[in-house]
Design a protein around this motif. Sequence first.
Motif, PDB file in Angstrom:
ATOM      1  N   ILE A  12     -47.165  -2.496  -2.720  1.00  0.00           N
ATOM      2  CA  ILE A  12     -46.209  -3.583  -2.464  1.00  0.00           C
ATOM      3  C   ILE A  12     -45.507  -3.376  -1.133  1.00  0.00           C
ATOM      4  O   ILE A  12     -45.414  -4.297  -0.313  1.00  0.00           O
ATOM      5  CB  ILE A  12     -45.178  -3.674  -3.605  1.00  0.00           C
ATOM      6  N   TYR A  13     -45.018  -2.158  -0.895  1.00  0.00           N
ATOM      7  CA  TYR A  13     -44.232  -1.897   0.307  1.00  0.00           C
ATOM      8  C   TYR A  13     -45.074  -1.950   1.584  1.00  0.00           C
ATOM      9  O   TYR A  13     -44.603  -2.449   2.615  1.00  0.00           O
ATOM     10  CB  TYR A  13     -43.572  -0.516   0.227  1.00  0.00           C
ATOM     11  N   PHE A  14     -46.303  -1.444   1.524  1.00  0.00           N
ATOM     12  CA  PHE A  14     -47.072  -1.253   2.747  1.00  0.00           C
ATOM     13  C   PHE A  14     -48.314  -2.132   2.874  1.00  0.00           C
ATOM     14  O   PHE A  14     -49.013  -2.063   3.879  1.00  0.00           O
ATOM     15  CB  PHE A  14     -47.473   0.220   2.872  1.00  0.00           C
ATOM     16  N   ILE A  15     -48.585  -2.949   1.854  1.00  0.00           N
ATOM     17  CA  ILE A  15     -49.714  -3.887   1.959  1.00  0.00           C
ATOM     18  C   ILE A  15     -49.232  -5.317   1.742  1.00  0.00           C
ATOM     19  O   ILE A  15     -49.387  -6.169   2.630  1.00  0.00           O
ATOM     20  CB  ILE A  15     -50.824  -3.542   0.939  1.00  0.00           C
ATOM     21  N   LEU A  16     -48.630  -5.586   0.596  1.00  0.00           N
ATOM     22  CA  LEU A  16     -48.241  -6.959   0.276  1.00  0.00           C
ATOM     23  C   LEU A  16     -47.117  -7.476   1.171  1.00  0.00           C
ATOM     24  O   LEU A  16     -47.182  -8.607   1.676  1.00  0.00           O
ATOM     25  CB  LEU A  16     -47.826  -7.058  -1.191  1.00  0.00           C
ATOM     26  N   ILE A  17     -46.084  -6.671   1.381  1.00  0.00           N
ATOM     27  CA  ILE A  17     -44.973  -7.122   2.227  1.00  0.00           C
ATOM     28  C   ILE A  17     -45.412  -7.311   3.681  1.00  0.00           C
ATOM     29  O   ILE A  17     -45.089  -8.340   4.289  1.00  0.00           O
ATOM     30  CB  ILE A  17     -43.777  -6.167   2.109  1.00  0.00           C
ATOM     31  N   PRO A  18     -46.181  -6.369   4.280  1.00  0.00           N
ATOM     32  CA  PRO A  18     -46.688  -6.633   5.633  1.00  0.00           C
ATOM     33  C   PRO A  18     -47.569  -7.878   5.701  1.00  0.00           C
ATOM     34  O   PRO A  18     -47.508  -8.630   6.690  1.00  0.00           O
ATOM     35  CB  PRO A  18     -47.487  -5.363   5.965  1.00  0.00           C
ATOM     36  N   MET A  19     -48.388  -8.106   4.671  1.00  0.00           N
ATOM     37  CA  MET A  19     -49.210  -9.322   4.649  1.00  0.00           C
ATOM     38  C   MET A  19     -48.333 -10.569   4.611  1.00  0.00           C
ATOM     39  O   MET A  19     -48.632 -11.583   5.254  1.00  0.00           O
ATOM     40  CB  MET A  19     -50.153  -9.293   3.437  1.00  0.00           C
ATOM     41  N   LEU A  20     -47.245 -10.478   3.865  1.00  0.00           N
ATOM     42  CA  LEU A  20     -46.294 -11.594   3.789  1.00  0.00           C
ATOM     43  C   LEU A  20     -45.650 -11.841   5.147  1.00  0.00           C
ATOM     44  O   LEU A  20     -45.459 -12.998   5.558  1.00  0.00           O
ATOM     45  CB  LEU A  20     -45.233 -11.285   2.735  1.00  0.00           C
ATOM     46  N   LEU A  21     -45.328 -10.775   5.860  1.00  0.00           N
ATOM     47  CA  LEU A  21     -44.757 -10.914   7.203  1.00  0.00           C
ATOM     48  C   LEU A  21     -45.750 -11.589   8.150  1.00  0.00           C
ATOM     49  O   LEU A  21     -45.385 -12.478   8.930  1.00  0.00           O
ATOM     50  CB  LEU A  21     -44.381  -9.535   7.757  1.00  0.00           C
ATOM     51  N   ILE A  22     -46.999 -11.172   8.065  1.00  0.00           N
ATOM     52  CA  ILE A  22     -48.036 -11.761   8.919  1.00  0.00           C
ATOM     53  C   ILE A  22     -48.222 -13.234   8.597  1.00  0.00           C
ATOM     54  O   ILE A  22     -48.319 -14.079   9.495  1.00  0.00           O
ATOM     55  CB  ILE A  22     -49.370 -10.992   8.747  1.00  0.00           C
ATOM     56  N   PHE A  23     -48.247 -13.548   7.303  1.00  0.00           N
ATOM     57  CA  PHE A  23     -48.396 -14.942   6.880  1.00  0.00           C
ATOM     58  C   PHE A  23     -47.233 -15.792   7.396  1.00  0.00           C
ATOM     59  O   PHE A  23     -47.432 -16.885   7.933  1.00  0.00           O
ATOM     60  CB  PHE A  23     -48.454 -15.005   5.349  1.00  0.00           C
ATOM     61  N   GLY A  24     -46.024 -15.271   7.241  1.00  0.00           N
ATOM     62  CA  GLY A  24     -44.856 -16.033   7.687  1.00  0.00           C
ATOM     63  C   GLY A  24     -44.829 -16.231   9.186  1.00  0.00           C
ATOM     64  O   GLY A  24     -44.457 -17.313   9.671  1.00  0.00           O
TER      65      GLY A  24
END
Length: 231
Positions: A12-24
Amino acid sequence: MKKYQQLLNVAIYFILIPMLLIFGFFILRDKQYNLISMSIVILMCVPFFIAYEKKESTSRELVLLAIMVSLAVVGRTAFFFLPALNPMAAMVILAGVYLGPDLGFMTGALSPLISNMIFTQGPWTPFQMFSYGLVGFIAGWPFIAKLAKKNRVILSLLGILVGVSYSLLMDIWTVLSMDRSFSIERYLVVITQAIPFTISYLIANVTFLNILNTAIGTRIERVKMKYGINI
């Protein structure tokens, strides 16, 4: 079970959240940064509630989290006239050291989100949330936290390490925000220009950590012992 929980947290901290940042940043083009910020909050709460939903001390841990976030926000607000010299990062580091990596990450992510309600919310907020969250997570890593509690030199070095890490991470956002592209050359220029601010971060971290560590750390340890909070 604990091993799988740790893997979920890291994912969650190092894959999903960074992916969310990239998407945003690239898909939504920063137009929905508040949505991204709230989504980060929801994501980072998942491992916390999965791990602690059956523990009686959950509410007490949430109280400790709320206190550390409040202190971080108040510290930043009190030093609003010196944006690069405030105790917020030090509070996030202490949260990680004394409350563990998960609560350290949550303290780091919530502190800029809430304090920016006083200062200014913007497309930089999600990046600040992740960067400060990473600071809290690193500080809370068991081996690092154990050494930092016992040795002021190690604690000071930790403040320097996470200060540099935070500056480097936010400089990535600075480069991307120019024209949504990244180049090493431009990044090096931005890093060089940011050196005075980075040095200010390091001075603030080391100074406030040494001032606040004993008072805050002692009280947190007493609360944990009194209420049987095992973090």
